[in-house]
Design an enzyme around this catalytic site. Structure first.
Site, PDB file in Angstrom:
ATOM      1  N   GLY A   1      -1.735  -5.183   8.714  1.00 20.01           N
ATOM      2  CA  GLY A   1      -2.987  -5.254   7.936  1.00 20.01           C
ATOM      3  C   GLY A   1      -2.840  -6.078   6.679  1.00 20.01           C
ATOM      4  O   GLY A   1      -3.724  -6.879   6.330  1.00 20.01           O
TER       5      GLY A   1
ATOM      6  N   CYS B   1       3.086  -3.078   4.066  1.00 27.06           N
ATOM      7  CA  CYS B   1       2.266  -1.908   4.390  1.00 27.06           C
ATOM      8  C   CYS B   1       3.016  -1.139   5.474  1.00 27.06           C
ATOM      9  O   CYS B   1       4.219  -1.360   5.665  1.00 27.06           O
ATOM     10  CB  CYS B   1       0.842  -2.295   4.791  1.00 27.06           C
ATOM     11  SG  CYS B   1       0.662  -3.205   6.332  1.00 27.06           S
ATOM     12  N   GLY B   2       2.364  -0.241   6.172  1.00 28.77           N
ATOM     13  CA  GLY B   2       3.075   0.573   7.154  1.00 28.77           C
ATOM     14  C   GLY B   2       3.720  -0.275   8.241  1.00 28.77           C
ATOM     15  O   GLY B   2       4.909  -0.151   8.531  1.00 28.77           O
ATOM     16  N   THR B   3       2.910  -1.149   8.838  1.00 30.44           N
ATOM     17  CA  THR B   3       3.413  -2.033   9.897  1.00 30.44           C
ATOM     18  C   THR B   3       3.648  -3.458   9.413  1.00 30.44           C
ATOM     19  O   THR B   3       4.331  -4.230  10.091  1.00 30.44           O
ATOM     20  CB  THR B   3       2.394  -2.126  11.049  1.00 30.44           C
ATOM     21  OG1 THR B   3       1.161  -2.603  10.485  1.00 30.44           O
ATOM     22  CG2 THR B   3       2.184  -0.776  11.715  1.00 30.44           C
ATOM     23  N   GLY B   4       3.000  -3.817   8.327  1.00 28.01           N
ATOM     24  CA  GLY B   4       2.990  -5.205   7.864  1.00 28.01           C
ATOM     25  C   GLY B   4       1.822  -5.997   8.429  1.00 28.01           C
ATOM     26  O   GLY B   4       1.559  -7.113   7.987  1.00 28.01           O
TER      27      GLY B   4
ATOM     28  N   HIS C   1       9.716 -23.861   9.761  1.00 25.27           N
ATOM     29  CA  HIS C   1       8.621 -24.521  10.489  1.00 25.27           C
ATOM     30  C   HIS C   1       7.241 -24.346   9.860  1.00 25.27           C
ATOM     31  O   HIS C   1       6.412 -25.254   9.961  1.00 25.27           O
ATOM     32  CB  HIS C   1       8.558 -23.986  11.932  1.00 25.27           C
ATOM     33  CG  HIS C   1       9.672 -24.477  12.800  1.00 25.27           C
ATOM     34  ND1 HIS C   1       9.663 -24.367  14.170  1.00 25.27           N
ATOM     35  CD2 HIS C   1      10.849 -25.099  12.492  1.00 25.27           C
ATOM     36  CE1 HIS C   1      10.775 -24.884  14.679  1.00 25.27           C
ATOM     37  NE2 HIS C   1      11.521 -25.328  13.674  1.00 25.27           N
TER      38      HIS C   1
ATOM     39  N   ARG D   1       6.266 -33.342  11.935  1.00 25.95           N
ATOM     40  CA  ARG D   1       5.453 -32.593  12.909  1.00 25.95           C
ATOM     41  C   ARG D   1       5.040 -31.236  12.324  1.00 25.95           C
ATOM     42  O   ARG D   1       3.924 -30.764  12.561  1.00 25.95           O
ATOM     43  CB  ARG D   1       6.213 -32.413  14.233  1.00 25.95           C
ATOM     44  CG  ARG D   1       7.470 -31.578  14.137  1.00 25.95           C
ATOM     45  CD  ARG D   1       8.415 -31.719  15.316  1.00 25.95           C
ATOM     46  NE  ARG D   1       9.720 -31.202  14.961  1.00 25.95           N
ATOM     47  CZ  ARG D   1      10.288 -30.139  15.521  1.00 25.95           C
ATOM     48  NH1 ARG D   1       9.681 -29.528  16.516  1.00 25.95           N
ATOM     49  NH2 ARG D   1      11.459 -29.722  15.130  1.00 25.95           N
ATOM     50  N   HIS D   2       5.909 -30.641  11.507  1.00 30.58           N
ATOM     51  CA  HIS D   2       5.560 -29.348  10.904  1.00 30.58           C
ATOM     52  C   HIS D   2       4.581 -29.535   9.752  1.00 30.58           C
ATOM     53  O   HIS D   2       3.655 -28.748   9.593  1.00 30.58           O
ATOM     54  CB  HIS D   2       6.825 -28.616  10.438  1.00 30.58           C
ATOM     55  CG  HIS D   2       7.741 -28.279  11.566  1.00 30.58           C
ATOM     56  ND1 HIS D   2       7.309 -27.622  12.705  1.00 30.58           N
ATOM     57  CD2 HIS D   2       9.071 -28.521  11.748  1.00 30.58           C
ATOM     58  CE1 HIS D   2       8.322 -27.463  13.528  1.00 30.58           C
ATOM     59  NE2 HIS D   2       9.395 -28.016  12.988  1.00 30.58           N
TER      60      HIS D   2
ATOM     61  N   ASP E   1       0.863  -1.176   0.000  1.00 28.24           N
ATOM     62  CA  ASP E   1       0.000   0.000   0.000  1.00 28.24           C
ATOM     63  C   ASP E   1       0.904   1.233   0.000  1.00 28.24           C
ATOM     64  O   ASP E   1       2.135   1.124  -0.168  1.00 28.24           O
ATOM     65  CB  ASP E   1      -0.991  -0.039   1.180  1.00 28.24           C
ATOM     66  CG  ASP E   1      -0.330   0.229   2.531  1.00 28.24           C
ATOM     67  OD1 ASP E   1       0.918   0.306   2.606  1.00 28.24           O
ATOM     68  OD2 ASP E   1      -1.061   0.357   3.535  1.00 28.24           O
ATOM     69  N   HIS E   2       0.315   2.402   0.197  1.00 27.93           N
ATOM     70  CA  HIS E   2       1.114   3.644   0.187  1.00 27.93           C
ATOM     71  C   HIS E   2       2.146   3.644   1.318  1.00 27.93           C
ATOM     72  O   HIS E   2       3.248   4.162   1.154  1.00 27.93           O
ATOM     73  CB  HIS E   2       0.191   4.869   0.307  1.00 27.93           C
ATOM     74  CG  HIS E   2      -0.732   4.814   1.481  1.00 27.93           C
ATOM     75  ND1 HIS E   2      -1.810   3.934   1.537  1.00 27.93           N
ATOM     76  CD2 HIS E   2      -0.728   5.483   2.661  1.00 27.93           C
ATOM     77  CE1 HIS E   2      -2.426   4.085   2.693  1.00 27.93           C
ATOM     78  NE2 HIS E   2      -1.796   5.014   3.401  1.00 27.93           N
TER      79      HIS E   2
HETATM   80  C1  RB5 Z   1      -1.925   2.963   6.353  1.00 28.40           C
HETATM   81  O1  RB5 Z   1      -1.906   4.242   6.913  1.00 28.40           O
HETATM   82  C2  RB5 Z   1      -1.605   1.921   7.404  1.00 28.40           C
HETATM   83  O2  RB5 Z   1      -2.681   1.763   8.260  1.00 28.40           O
HETATM   84  C3  RB5 Z   1      -1.235   0.612   6.740  1.00 28.40           C
HETATM   85  O3  RB5 Z   1      -0.133   0.812   5.912  1.00 28.40           O
HETATM   86  C4  RB5 Z   1      -0.854  -0.540   7.660  1.00 28.40           C
HETATM   87  O4  RB5 Z   1       0.114  -0.151   8.582  1.00 28.40           O
HETATM   88  C5  RB5 Z   1      -1.951  -1.291   8.262  1.00 28.40           C
HETATM   89  O5  RB5 Z   1      -1.762  -2.316   8.938  1.00 28.40           O
END
Ligand code: RB5
Length: 144
Positions: free
Chosen positions: A73, A68-71, A101, A136-137, A8-9
């Protein structure tokens, strides 16, 4: 090896860097978007496009990468697709262990979490580590 990659952005800048890095390694890359960070782009939409492209490809040697921003979502979104095992890895230990694993086939990262050097190492570790194949995995993955 073919890599399907999307962001995403919030992940666009890191995606641009990772694509350049992977091309330098000589890998075949399909950029599934987004193509600018000037506008917001919803992470479930690019996760869906990237997973669809990946699942259509019948070759065995392939991975997906989502940013994404955090990975968070984008990994949650990817994991709604049957056959996708997407692991959010913002460190190399997780990247290695999820291949060994969980036989993860998608790597998610946080573009607002990681620097480019660490992201390169995570990507390299993920794509070069094989699944252990231990029973097991295999059994646990089948239960997902
Ligand atoms: C977008 O602003 C942000 O919410 C998205 O990139 C992500 O971090 C969501 O998990």
């Amino acid at each position: 090896m073919k890599i399907y990659i999307g962001s995403d952005h919030g992940g666009f800048q890191l995606k641009t860097h990772v694509i350049k890095y992977l091309k330098e390694l000589g890998l075949d890359i399909e950029d599934c978007g987004c193509h600018t960070d000037e506008f917001s782009y919803d992470y479930p939409d690019v996760a869906s496009i990237t997973c669809d492209q990946f699942l259509k490809d019948e070759n065995e040697k392939k991975f997906g990468i989502l940013i994404c921003g955090t990975g968070v979502g984008i990994s949650m979104s990817a994991n709604r697709n049957r056959g996708i095992r997407c692991a959010l890895c913002n460190d190399m230990f997780t990247a290695r262990m999820t291949r060994l694993h969980n036989n993860a086939n998608f790597l998610a990262m946080g573009g607002r979490v990681l620097g480019t050097g660490l992201a390169e190492e995570i990507v390299k570790t993920f794509i070069h580590t094989g699944f252990s194949g231990e029973q097991r995995h295999v059994m646990r993955i089948a239960k997902i």
